[in-house]
Design an enzyme around this catalytic site. Structure first.
Site, PDB file in Angstrom:
ATOM      1  N   TYR A 140     -13.455  19.906  44.008  1.00  0.00           N
ATOM      2  CA  TYR A 140     -12.046  19.897  44.415  1.00  0.00           C
ATOM      3  C   TYR A 140     -11.784  18.894  45.535  1.00  0.00           C
ATOM      4  CZ  TYR A 140      -7.961  21.500  47.078  1.00  0.00           C
ATOM      5  OH  TYR A 140      -6.800  21.558  47.796  1.00  0.00           O
ATOM      6  N   LYS A 149      -9.905  15.203  45.463  1.00  0.00           N
ATOM      7  CA  LYS A 149      -8.714  15.023  46.301  1.00  0.00           C
ATOM      8  C   LYS A 149      -8.893  13.826  47.237  1.00  0.00           C
ATOM      9  CE  LYS A 149      -5.456  17.305  46.557  1.00  0.00           C
ATOM     10  NZ  LYS A 149      -4.145  17.164  45.837  1.00  0.00           N
TER      11      LYS A 149
END
Length: 469
Positions: free
Chosen positions: A240, A244
């Site tokens: 994640y 990002k």
């Protein structure tokens, strides 16, 4: 340089504006949509990009996943019988997905949309720590690329706001400054990131899986493990935050013809004051502790109570995890949960906390791994009589250890986020007009939050009300 402003000027900014919002079905997206519609009913249009097979399905998703939620109750009361007409007038569903170039819109749709948009808010993301690498890359990296490409086609564009995460900082310690992530920059010394190479690696892996006729489950496992492996290779703890970070790098592709804002939320909790106290959706990181303690199913947790819980900047009115635990213990002593089979109140047990991954692993080894190994040997001796029990317990043990590895970077996080830019924005706001007689609320200074009262009176009741089964 941020000029002086007040609540009226903030509200006035949105008057007559057309805003494209991605990720509107998520928690932050709903909060944003509701806030804009409530404080500035004269906004021209909110274009919500929705994944759906057709326009009717997109409209239904907006109705059921956004408009029908509790957070819109105040807005419904404000407009009364005209509420549905107001929503119809202000919200425009767009069938599309940021993983595709031009969001999958045809040329005519794209042309009309680009001419109308004043502001873009990109909140679409997959936030699963252990997401498939290809899925996370599509949304969190290529999605940003497509947003940037669209932004350059909007002649009226006044601002592009991209929602990232504070944890693109990885597991750094000490004061973590607010600064852009440069293309190719990594956390691990001696490494360099090439986004195009990562995309090619994903494509090659997918082709190999297809060529070997791998089962869907095996392919999913392979892609999840690949994401974690690549993230840790460059110094990020999970897929994640790694993707990002790459998404932020994509923002560098933009020409600076308009303001570009990247906001990095830390731990997301429930709404503080308005429109509802304690409203939230989904079980976030710290909420698993609340639910687990309420059900008395969580005997231990991996967290250092002395560390700062990043529900806000760690430098301004910091909230250590000990405050959450104190509030939790006090709340459930004052409001004992009914967890018995017949609804009887049970005696609350104290929760054990581990301040390091080493002590946690030792505890798990003696408490669970050793008995599991004994069960395995007994199972072998008895020709597999306990195979089903052993396999199930073993699966649960592996799952618990995997969760601890994924959450440890946050519950044992030793960094402090600098918020100099946000502080400048706070100082620019005129304190004498924050509430405007209750019409709207823009006071975002954590200095005025009593964290113990917030958790006890707002957040914990909110978790139990809105997320508990």
């Amino acid at each position: 340089m941020i000029g002086e402003m007040d609540a009226d000027s903030v509200v006035g900014y949105f008057r007559g504006k057309s805003i494209l919002i991605t990720g509107s079905t998520g928690f932050l997206g709903k909060v944003l949509v509701e806030k804009i519609l409530r404080v500035q009913p004269d906004v021209k249009k909110l274009f919500l990009l929705i994944r759906a097979p057709d326009a009717e399905s997109a409209k239904l998703r907006i109705q059921t996943e956004i408009i029908d939620r509790e957070i819109f109750h105040v807005l419904k009361e404000k407009h009364g019988v005209r509420f549905n007409n107001f929503i119809e007038e202000k919200i425009c569903p767009l069938v599309g997905d940021i993983i595709y170039e031009n969001f999958g819109l045809d040329n005519a749709q794209l042309g009309e949309l680009s001419k109308d948009i004043d502001v873009i808010v990109n909140g679409a993301a997959t936030t699963n720590f252990f997401e498939r690498y290809d899925v996370a890359f599509d949304v969190n990296v290529l999605g940003v690329k497509h947003i940037c490409a669209f932004a350059t086609k909007c002649p009226k564009l006044r601002m592009l706001l991209h929602v990232s995460t504070a944890y693109v900082a990885g597991e750094q310690e000490g004061i973590i400054p607010e600064k852009p992530i440069l293309m190719g920059e990594t956390i691990k010394v001696g490494t360099h990131l090439d986004i195009e190479s990562e995309l090619n690696l994903i494509k090659e892996t997918m082709q190999e899986l297809k060529a070997s006729c791998s089962m869907e489950k095996a392919g999913r496992k392979t892609m999840k493990e690949l994401g974690l492996k690549r993230a840790r290779n460059f110094g990020w703890p999970n897929t994640y935050v790694f993707t990002k970070a790459m998404g932020e790098m994509m923002m560098e592709l933009l020409p600076m013809d308009f303001p570009v804002v990247i906001i990095r939320p830390s731990i997301i909790t429930s709404t503080f004051k308005e429109p509802l106290h304690g409203w939230m959706e989904g079980i976030k990181t710290i909420d698993s502790v609340v639910i687990g303690y309420a059900k008395q199913t969580l005997p231990f947790f991996l967290v250092d109570l002395d560390l700062i819980m990043d529900v806000t900047s760690s430098l301004r009115n910091p909230a250590p995890y000990a405050i959450l635990w104190k509030s939790l213990f006090r709340y459930f002593n004052d409001n004992p949960p009914c967890t018995g089979r017949n609804g009887e109140r049970v005696r609350l047990k104290k929760m054990r906390f581990f301040s390091s991954i080493m002590w946690f692993r030792l505890y798990m080894a003696f408490k669970y791994m050793l008995p599991l190994e004994m069960l395995r040997l007994v199972n072998i001796a008895l020709c597999g009589v306990f195979s089903r029990v052993y396999n199930e317990l073993s699966r649960k043990f592996r799952f618990m250890m995997q969760l601890s590895e994924l959450y440890a970077p946050y519950t044992l996080f030793k960094g402090c986020f600098d918020d100099m830019n946000l502080d400048k924005l706070r100082m620019a706001m005129k304190k004498d007009n924050q509430n405007n007689n209750g019409a709207y609320y823009f006071d975002f200074d954590p200095k005025y939050i009593d964290w113990e009262d917030y958790f006890y009176s707002v957040h914990i009741p909110g978790v139990l009300k809105y997320t508990r089964d």
